[in-house]
Write an enzyme that holds these catalytic residues in place. Sequence first.
Site, PDB file in Angstrom:
ATOM      1  CG  HIS A  79      48.999  36.887 -26.264  1.00  0.00           C
ATOM      2  ND1 HIS A  79      47.611  36.709 -26.279  1.00  0.00           N
ATOM      3  CD2 HIS A  79      49.023  36.994 -28.103  1.00  0.00           C
ATOM      4  CE1 HIS A  79      47.177  35.977 -26.842  1.00  0.00           C
ATOM      5  NE2 HIS A  79      47.920  36.226 -28.305  1.00  0.00           N
TER       6      HIS A  79
ATOM      7  CD  GLU B 282      48.825  35.463 -22.237  1.00  0.00           C
ATOM      8  OE1 GLU B 282      48.200  35.484 -20.535  1.00  0.00           O
ATOM      9  OE2 GLU B 282      47.910  36.610 -22.751  1.00  0.00           O
TER      10      GLU B 282
ATOM     11  CG  HIS C 219      40.962  40.082 -21.916  1.00  0.00           C
ATOM     12  ND1 HIS C 219      41.683  40.150 -22.693  1.00  0.00           N
ATOM     13  CD2 HIS C 219      40.051  41.774 -21.184  1.00  0.00           C
ATOM     14  CE1 HIS C 219      41.427  41.125 -23.356  1.00  0.00           C
ATOM     15  NE2 HIS C 219      40.134  42.244 -23.016  1.00  0.00           N
TER      16      HIS C 219
END
Length: 238
Positions: A43, A70, A190
């Site tokens: 990410h 991401e 997450h």
Amino acid sequence: MTKLSVNINKIATLRNSRGGNVPNLLQVAKDIQEFGAEGITIHPRPDERHIRYQDAYDLKPIVITEYNIEGNPIKKFMDLVLDIKPTQVTLVPDAIDAITSNAGWDTIKHQSYLQEVIAEFKKAGIRTSIFIDTDLKLIEAAAKTGADRIELYTEHFASEYEKGNKETVKPYTKAAILAHDLGLGINAGHDLSLENIKFFKENVPNLAEVSIGHALISESIYLGLENVVNMYLHKLKG
């Protein structure tokens, strides 16, 4: 079996803290795949405080499983992804200064924008996923964006599960059922951990992939990276 994609942002954070190349991000990505993980996730953020944009390029030949990038689809991010052409791009609406992702997309408010962005990625042959909460209206709207998958934002589940509230998985179950009925693949991520991953997997049908970074790397400090990767794979079987 639900695939395990390991987010290696934390490895980059540790490396950057000393300014050298220890730990070696590319070697860790190789090792994680050799240990059995089915994907690598990164990410990159605009300030490059952990994963650097150059890392994304350097990892391209290293990732022989699934490569998931991401991020918020600002122009710099879109250019990066379209140049690298990973297996999957996961669209996350995080602010530039966000410490970590803290909300999913409002797929109703931003539907036309997401349709435009997703069309660009799909034209390049990149699978698309939208980071999203469990609101069923948002799931319905996500199906109209052209996305291939959604990624369920699981922080609320994880925090409540830790308190003993297992009922908190029910909205994720309903969201996954609806998404599947609408033709969307289901990812999740997450704050998923060794403590909660098996229960989540057992209660969320058609779960294609989980992306896990912070917990997995933290657990590996005590238990060893190879051991932890295989512990996740064992819990995701079935």
